[in-house]
Design an enzyme around this catalytic site. Structure first.
Site, PDB file in Angstrom:
ATOM      1  N   ASP A  41       0.817  -1.209   0.000  1.00  0.00           N
ATOM      2  CA  ASP A  41       0.000   0.000   0.000  1.00  0.00           C
ATOM      3  C   ASP A  41       0.859   1.272   0.000  1.00  0.00           C
ATOM      4  O   ASP A  41       1.585   1.533   0.957  1.00  0.00           O
ATOM      5  CB  ASP A  41      -0.884  -0.028   1.254  1.00  0.00           C
ATOM      6  CG  ASP A  41      -2.104   0.850   1.143  1.00  0.00           C
ATOM      7  OD1 ASP A  41      -2.243   1.569   0.152  1.00  0.00           O
ATOM      8  OD2 ASP A  41      -2.931   0.808   2.073  1.00  0.00           O
ATOM      9  N   ASP A 340       0.313  -0.689  -5.150  1.00  0.00           N
ATOM     10  CA  ASP A 340      -0.976  -0.226  -5.695  1.00  0.00           C
ATOM     11  C   ASP A 340      -0.890   1.154  -6.326  1.00  0.00           C
ATOM     12  O   ASP A 340      -1.729   1.516  -7.152  1.00  0.00           O
ATOM     13  CB  ASP A 340      -2.090  -0.282  -4.634  1.00  0.00           C
ATOM     14  CG  ASP A 340      -1.866   0.654  -3.460  1.00  0.00           C
ATOM     15  OD1 ASP A 340      -0.788   1.262  -3.356  1.00  0.00           O
ATOM     16  OD2 ASP A 340      -2.792   0.776  -2.623  1.00  0.00           O
ATOM     17  N   ASN A 341       0.096   1.941  -5.938  1.00  0.00           N
ATOM     18  CA  ASN A 341       0.350   3.267  -6.519  1.00  0.00           C
ATOM     19  C   ASN A 341       1.610   3.810  -5.859  1.00  0.00           C
ATOM     20  O   ASN A 341       2.237   3.132  -5.054  1.00  0.00           O
ATOM     21  CB  ASN A 341      -0.834   4.232  -6.305  1.00  0.00           C
ATOM     22  CG  ASN A 341      -1.427   4.206  -4.922  1.00  0.00           C
ATOM     23  OD1 ASN A 341      -2.577   3.828  -4.729  1.00  0.00           O
ATOM     24  ND2 ASN A 341      -0.648   4.566  -3.905  1.00  0.00           N
ATOM     25  N   LYS A 390       1.811   9.344  -5.562  1.00  0.00           N
ATOM     26  CA  LYS A 390       0.389   9.008  -5.444  1.00  0.00           C
ATOM     27  C   LYS A 390      -0.491  10.231  -5.705  1.00  0.00           C
ATOM     28  O   LYS A 390      -0.123  11.344  -5.362  1.00  0.00           O
ATOM     29  CB  LYS A 390       0.120   8.469  -4.032  1.00  0.00           C
ATOM     30  CG  LYS A 390      -1.337   8.124  -3.738  1.00  0.00           C
ATOM     31  CD  LYS A 390      -1.504   7.618  -2.321  1.00  0.00           C
ATOM     32  CE  LYS A 390      -2.965   7.307  -1.997  1.00  0.00           C
ATOM     33  NZ  LYS A 390      -3.137   6.731  -0.648  1.00  0.00           N
TER      34      LYS A 390
END
Length: 583
Positions: A41, A340-341, A390
């Protein structure tokens, strides 16, 4: 909670995935492979050691050494849309997370593809695998719907310990990131809401414990799908007391020193060209030499905590791999690790965190009653050599680490040619397991998967996933990108862009996006914009108009219609309120 001490998992004849080398494993010829999908994450591109990072991640390094790194892997710049791509094989604007809830605009609210959860046009990866004889286990962050019928145990997972929201304390004191996060700041143990976590709860350790429990207590020899979705290193930056000084002093030389260390490492690893210039960042943040002595201590401490969270996560991945090996399942397991980013640039004020007093003094940073974030300057460093982080569609926001290792991965090293998307994971795994997803599920016609299998790439170095004419789009909160071949157009909202104009980059010549070619190459810009328009029409993209639905409706009314998505009258009333609010 019982804590298992870490012992690095043993290598068999020097290679962890050599068939027939470790005891009485089931052979790949007799059974479908197991799958372990690990999602990290808010991970910076260059954080992990296989990607040039100074952070100690030996277990992830072993996966990379015995597997394939895909250098150009893309996701959405936000958590939930990326997870929707991974879990569905379908563009997030189709599968329900066109905008991350509760950030939908007034005109997007409750529209198809913008529901805020995995919708009924999706048969998820665990649903598909479970229908084909797999056990399905999840431990960690979901973020794809907290509503009844949308939770992990209702979307294909046989066993699950899950956090439904976007982020929270990593300790047992379950505090939400902010008021808007409260409704899905919920832990579920299978179908039961967890009211109290164990006193010694720490997210990464507990998630690994649960995954090990599910795998080792399985009664039969059927294959399993394990989804291990860490919340580390998402803020708040939290570290157990005994780990507090693990990286003490490691970041005292500041941003530019670590940026240079990572650049040097990446060049040695062959991840970037030797003549690639260093990317000094956006200029939005103070330089290290502009900080006071106290500010330097605070900034160094942020990165110390962030790095420690990643080393702990790596240790827990090692425990899971060791458990797989001990159970005789490792060599017949496909292992994927993906971010995820990019890293998170926001400080805690972004979340409007007003519900709890925190002690964010230097001495207390990282403890359970603190709430500190990595913030922008370090987030840029973690993206080295790429731009931004992000929330943006700079390469640092949407290009993520990707490793695939284990069963079925014959090509090793680094693939520096192909471009893959988060949506490609599900079709690849279905092809590797010889499973076909149906066209309908639970009486709903399913959307066609937009992802492309990269299975052939795993056995043939010359295999191509996307050709030069095959483009793809990415969008989140009006930050946009379209990539085709070596070209990219990018649209950034303030404060990182003007929110009005597109930029054009040649990623082959300028992977760090420093030279905007839009003015000098209008024909290429027009061609790329045509591709973007075609993409938006295919996925049902709805531009952000009319302000935030959450602000117009208020939290109660906003979530009321979402929670009862079958109540057409309720949705109509909410829509009418939105129209009135926009007048």
């Amino acid at each position: 909670m019982k804590k298992t001490s870490f012992v690095p998992y043993l290598l068999c004849t020097g290679l962890i995935f050599t068939l027939g080398s470790c005891g009485n494993n089931r052979t790949a010829n007799d059974n479908k492979p197991n799958i372990l999908l690990i999602v990290v994450d808010d991970l910076g591109y260059s954080d992990l050691s296989p990607f040039g990072g100074e952070i100690r991640t030996p277990n992830i390094q072993r996966l990379a050494d015995n597997g394939l790194i895909v250098q150009h892997c893309y996701t959405s710049p936000l958590c939930a849309p990326s997870r929707a791509m991974i879990m569905s094989g379908i563009d997030n604007h189709i599968s329900g997370i066109g905008a991350m809830s509760p950030f939908q605009a007034a005109n997007q609210y409750m529209q198809p593809g913008y529901e805020g959860y995995l919708n009924d046009r999706v048969m998820s990866l665990p649903e598909t695998l479970r229908k084909n004889g797999y056990h399905t286990y999840m431990s960690g962050k979901w973020h794809l719907g907290h509503e009844e019928g949308r939770r992990p145990f209702e979307r294909g997972f046989e066993r699950s310990f899950t956090f439904l929201g976007g982020g929270a304390s990593h300790f047992s004191n379950i505090f939400p990131l902010g008021p808007e996060e409260m409704i899905h700041t919920v832990y579920m143990d299978d179908s039961v809401q967890v009211k109290k976590l164990p006193e010694d709860f720490y997210s990464s350790i507990f998630y690994a414990d649960k995954m090990i429990q599910y795998i080792t207590k399985q009664k039969d020899e059927a294959p399993f799908f394990g989804y291990l979705a860490f919340t580390a290193p998402h803020d708040p930056l939290h570290v157990p007391d005994k780990w507090m000084d693990k990286y003490k002093g490691a970041y005292d030389k500041g941003y530019d020193h670590i940026r240079q260390v990572r650049m040097n490492n990446m060049k040695k690893l062959g991840l970037i060209a030797n003549d690639l210039p260093i990317n000094m960042g956006s200029g939005e943040y103070k330089k290290w030499n502009q900080l006071s002595a106290q500010e330097k201590k605070i900034e160094a401490r942020r990165m110390e905590l962030y790095a420690t969270m990643l080393e702990i996560m790596d240790m827990e991945i090692g425990r899971v791999l060791k458990a797989l090996q001990k159970a005789g399942k490792l060599e017949n397991t496909i292992i994927i690790l993906i971010g995820d980013n990019g890293a998170n640039p926001k400080n805690p004020s972004f979340y409007k965190t007003i519900m709890k007093p925190f002690d964010n003094s230097l001495e207390n940073m990282g403890k359970a009653n603190s709430f500190v974030s990595l913030e922008g300057a370090w987030a840029e460093v973690t993206a080295t050599p790429y731009s931004y982080f992000k929330t943006t569609t700079g390469e640092g926001g949407i290009r993520v680490p990707f490793i695939i290792s284990g069963h079925g991965v014959a090509v090793k090293g680094v693939d520096a040619t192909n471009k893959i998307l988060g949506t490609d994971i599900m079709p690849t795994l279905l092809e590797m397991t010889n499973i076909k997803r149906p066209d309908t599920f639970q009486n709903n016609k399913l959307a066609t998967m937009t992802g492309i299998s990269f299975n052939k790439m795993l056995s043939n170095k010359k295999s191509s996933v996307r050709n030069e004419k095959s483009g793809f789009g990415i969008e989140s909160l009006e930050n946009k990108a379209y990539i085709k071949g070596e070209w990219k157009i990018r649209f950034l909202m303030p404060p990182f862009g003007d929110g009005r104009s597109w930029q054009l980059f040649n990623l082959k010549e300028d992977p760090i996006e420093q030279r905007d070619l839009a003015e000098q190459n209008p024909d290429k810009l027009h061609e790329m914009l045509s591709g973007w328009t075609e993409y938006t029409q295919e996925v049902g993209y709805i531009p952000y108009l009319g302000g935030r639905a959450y602000s117009v409706l208020g939290p109660d009314n906003f979530f009321k219609a979402v929670l009862d998505s079958t109540n057409k009258a309720l949705i109509e009333r909410a829509t009418l309120e939105l129209q009135r609010g926009g007048e």
